[in-house]
Every structure is written in structure tokens, then in C-alpha cells.
Write a protein that holds these residues in place. Structure first.
Motif, PDB file in Angstrom:
ATOM      1  N   PHE A   7       0.820  -1.207   0.000  1.00  0.00           N
ATOM      2  CA  PHE A   7       0.000   0.000   0.000  1.00  0.00           C
ATOM      3  C   PHE A   7       0.859   1.265   0.000  1.00  0.00           C
ATOM      4  O   PHE A   7       1.893   1.333   0.669  1.00  0.00           O
ATOM      5  N   ASP A   8       0.388   2.258  -0.712  1.00  0.00           N
ATOM      6  CA  ASP A   8       0.848   3.618  -0.505  1.00  0.00           C
ATOM      7  C   ASP A   8       0.216   4.085   0.814  1.00  0.00           C
ATOM      8  O   ASP A   8      -0.742   3.481   1.293  1.00  0.00           O
ATOM      9  N   MET A   9       0.758   5.146   1.424  1.00  0.00           N
ATOM     10  CA  MET A   9       0.180   5.644   2.675  1.00  0.00           C
ATOM     11  C   MET A   9      -0.695   6.874   2.444  1.00  0.00           C
ATOM     12  O   MET A   9      -1.899   6.856   2.696  1.00  0.00           O
ATOM     13  N   LEU A 111       2.244  -4.729   3.360  1.00  0.00           N
ATOM     14  CA  LEU A 111       3.384  -3.825   3.456  1.00  0.00           C
ATOM     15  C   LEU A 111       2.959  -2.423   3.029  1.00  0.00           C
ATOM     16  O   LEU A 111       1.958  -2.252   2.342  1.00  0.00           O
ATOM     17  N   VAL A 112       3.751  -1.432   3.441  1.00  0.00           N
ATOM     18  CA  VAL A 112       3.555  -0.059   2.989  1.00  0.00           C
ATOM     19  C   VAL A 112       4.834   0.407   2.310  1.00  0.00           C
ATOM     20  O   VAL A 112       5.935   0.162   2.804  1.00  0.00           O
ATOM     21  N   ALA A 113       4.694   1.066   1.171  1.00  0.00           N
ATOM     22  CA  ALA A 113       5.815   1.722   0.496  1.00  0.00           C
ATOM     23  C   ALA A 113       5.374   3.155   0.225  1.00  0.00           C
ATOM     24  O   ALA A 113       4.412   3.382  -0.506  1.00  0.00           O
ATOM     25  N   SER A 114       6.083   4.108   0.832  1.00  0.00           N
ATOM     26  CA  SER A 114       5.610   5.490   0.812  1.00  0.00           C
ATOM     27  C   SER A 114       6.730   6.482   0.557  1.00  0.00           C
ATOM     28  O   SER A 114       7.875   6.264   0.956  1.00  0.00           O
ATOM     29  N   ASN A 115       6.370   7.602  -0.065  1.00  0.00           N
ATOM     30  CA  ASN A 115       7.315   8.705  -0.236  1.00  0.00           C
ATOM     31  C   ASN A 115       7.491   9.506   1.053  1.00  0.00           C
ATOM     32  O   ASN A 115       8.261  10.463   1.087  1.00  0.00           O
ATOM     33  N   GLY A 116       6.772   9.139   2.100  1.00  0.00           N
ATOM     34  CA  GLY A 116       6.911   9.816   3.385  1.00  0.00           C
ATOM     35  C   GLY A 116       8.207   9.440   4.083  1.00  0.00           C
ATOM     36  O   GLY A 116       8.811   8.404   3.810  1.00  0.00           O
ATOM     37  N   SER A 135       3.171  -5.715   8.134  1.00  0.00           N
ATOM     38  CA  SER A 135       4.436  -6.347   8.536  1.00  0.00           C
ATOM     39  C   SER A 135       5.617  -5.393   8.510  1.00  0.00           C
ATOM     40  O   SER A 135       6.551  -5.522   9.308  1.00  0.00           O
ATOM     41  N   ASP A 136       5.608  -4.430   7.580  1.00  0.00           N
ATOM     42  CA  ASP A 136       6.754  -3.528   7.464  1.00  0.00           C
ATOM     43  C   ASP A 136       6.336  -2.278   6.704  1.00  0.00           C
ATOM     44  O   ASP A 136       5.417  -2.308   5.876  1.00  0.00           O
ATOM     45  N   VAL A 137       7.026  -1.189   7.006  1.00  0.00           N
ATOM     46  CA  VAL A 137       6.783   0.091   6.334  1.00  0.00           C
ATOM     47  C   VAL A 137       8.085   0.537   5.675  1.00  0.00           C
ATOM     48  O   VAL A 137       9.095   0.713   6.351  1.00  0.00           O
ATOM     49  N   PHE A 138       8.041   0.716   4.366  1.00  0.00           N
ATOM     50  CA  PHE A 138       9.217   1.112   3.598  1.00  0.00           C
ATOM     51  C   PHE A 138       9.101   2.593   3.237  1.00  0.00           C
ATOM     52  O   PHE A 138       8.261   2.981   2.425  1.00  0.00           O
ATOM     53  N   THR A 162       6.184 -12.799  -4.646  1.00  0.00           N
ATOM     54  CA  THR A 162       6.133 -13.339  -6.003  1.00  0.00           C
ATOM     55  C   THR A 162       4.832 -12.993  -6.729  1.00  0.00           C
ATOM     56  O   THR A 162       4.744 -13.125  -7.946  1.00  0.00           O
ATOM     57  N   LYS A 163       3.827 -12.559  -5.978  1.00  0.00           N
ATOM     58  CA  LYS A 163       2.562 -12.179  -6.601  1.00  0.00           C
ATOM     59  C   LYS A 163       1.814 -11.267  -5.639  1.00  0.00           C
ATOM     60  O   LYS A 163       2.065 -11.254  -4.441  1.00  0.00           O
ATOM     61  N   GLY A 164       0.886 -10.498  -6.206  1.00  0.00           N
ATOM     62  CA  GLY A 164       0.092  -9.639  -5.347  1.00  0.00           C
ATOM     63  C   GLY A 164      -0.324  -8.358  -6.024  1.00  0.00           C
ATOM     64  O   GLY A 164      -0.417  -8.269  -7.254  1.00  0.00           O
ATOM     65  N   MET A 165      -0.549  -7.326  -5.216  1.00  0.00           N
ATOM     66  CA  MET A 165      -1.079  -6.063  -5.705  1.00  0.00           C
ATOM     67  C   MET A 165      -0.324  -4.886  -5.109  1.00  0.00           C
ATOM     68  O   MET A 165       0.186  -4.955  -3.990  1.00  0.00           O
TER      69      MET A 165
END
Length: 213
Positions: A7-9, A111-116, A135-138, A162-165
Motif C-alpha cells: 500500500f501507498d500511505m 506492506l507499505v511503500a511510501s514517499n513519506g 508487517s513492514d513500512v518502507f 512473487t505475486k500480489g497487488m
């Protein structure tokens, strides 16, 4: 094999607009008192570029200022944002916690992957107890390039995805998902743009719709 949703935040899980204007007004009030700004805070300009890396934000909002001033204003902005979050002035989007709980129950790694930046993201996670599900915030601070695609790649590699959204509201989110062979889910929320949403594989108006995908 790990199936994950990344997810984006801002503008996806967290209603950034609720704390954005307050923090931005505070920063530009400081600038006015220091004789470095005249007029209203450029709130609408920021909303237009929401989701871009922070250096681009300050290059856009303060094009005539030095890098030192931009860096100082960004630090103040982060402080005001975090204070607003901790004071309860923000909110998650509707159905975020219920959806995250259901997805985790379905066996997805979340998971989160954010420009924050890290402290800002930590404030959101701790205030709304997102660590019960995620589980983790990137943070973008984890990659020197400032590239969202590389950040999502780092998240995927870290968890063997290996798969997802990839779920987000801006073009950089969709590009990052496709680069990492994830299905791109576009959220038609506060900061989304229709021309960018065309690049998503599926568009949703509520996070609960993820359960049907």
C-alpha cells in the motif's frame, strides 16, 4: 511463495488532507514572519503534486529559495505533521482497519511503500495501530534514488514477494506496481487524478472492494 499487498500511505490509507493544510499553514506562517513569503500558503499547489518525493515538493513550493531554506522548511513541516497526527487531527480512510484485518486473515503479507519520511510514517502507524496488520513500512528514505519503483522492488525482495497487488492513488504507485509485476489498484480518493487512474489495472472507490478482487 509470498503473496503480498503493498500500500501507498498518503491518500490511500491515511487521509493526509486532514493534517496537510494545518502543517503547511504553520510552515508558511513561519516564512511570512521571517520575511520570506507573502500571501496565503500554497495549499492547492501541494495537493496537485501530492505523492511526489519531498525534494520535488519544496522545489515546487519554494522555487526561489536556497536548498538550506527548503531543507529547514521540510524539517518544520514534518514536525507540524507529526504533532497533528499525534494530537488526533488526522484519520484513516473508511474501512481501512477492517480491510487490513480481512486481508491478513486471507494470508496476505501487508506492506507499505511510501514517499513519506520514517518519523512521519511511524507516527501514523503508532497512532492508528497499523502494526497489528502491516508487517513492514518502507519509507522512500530507504532508497537513495528516491524512486518509488525501486522502493517497491526493495519491499518485494525483502519479503520474497512473487505475486500480489500494489494499491495507491497516483501514477507513481501504478508504475511501481507494474515494474514489479504486481496488479496495480487505483484508489479514486482525495488526491487521485482521472488521467492517472487510467494506468491502473482496477479502480476502486473504497478499500473494502479489495476483498472482491
Amino acid at each position: 511463495m509470498t503473496k503480498a499487498i503493498i500500500f501507498d500511505m498518503d491518500g490511500t490509507l491515511f487521509q493526509t488532507e486532514m493534517v496537510l493544510e494545518h502543517a503547511l499553514e504553520a510552515v508558511f506562517s513561519d516564512l511570512r514572519s521571517e520575511g520570506k513569503w507573502e500571501g496565503a500558503a500554497p495549499v492547492e499547489t501541494y495537493k496537485e503534486i501530492m505523492g511526489v518525493p519531498l525534494p520535488v515538493v519544496w522545489d515546487t513550493l519554494l522555487p526561489k529559495e536556497t536548498d538550506k531554506v527548503k531543507e529547514e522548511m521540510n524539517e518544520r513541516f514534518q514536525t507540524y505533521l507529526i504533532s497533528s497526527i499525534q494530537e488526533g487531527k488526522g484519520a484513516l480512510y473508511p474501512h481501512v482497519l477492517e480491510t487490513l484485518a480481512d486481508l491478513k486473515e486471507e494470508g496476505y503479507t501487508l506492506l507499505v511503500a511510501s514517499n513519506g519520511l520514517p518519523d512521519y510514517l511511524k507516527a501514523i502507524v503508532e497512532t492508528y495501530h497499523l502494526d497489528h496488520y502491516i508487517s513492514d513500512v518502507f519509507s522512500i528514505a530507504r532508497v537513495a534514488s528516491g524512486d518509488k519503483g525501486e522502493l517497491v522492488e526493495k519491499a518485494c525482495n525483502s519479503y520474497g514477494v512473487t505475486k500480489g497487488m500494489g494499491v495507491g492513488d497516483r501514477l507513481s504507485d501504478f508504475k511501481a506496481a507494474h515494474r514489479n509485476r504486481l496488479k496495480a489498484i487505483g484508489c479514486r480518493f482525495d488526491f487521485s487524478k482521472e488521467e492517472e487512474l487510467k494506468e491502473a489495472d482496477i479502480i476502486i472507490d473504497d478499500l473494502q472492494e479489495l476483498m472482491n478482487i
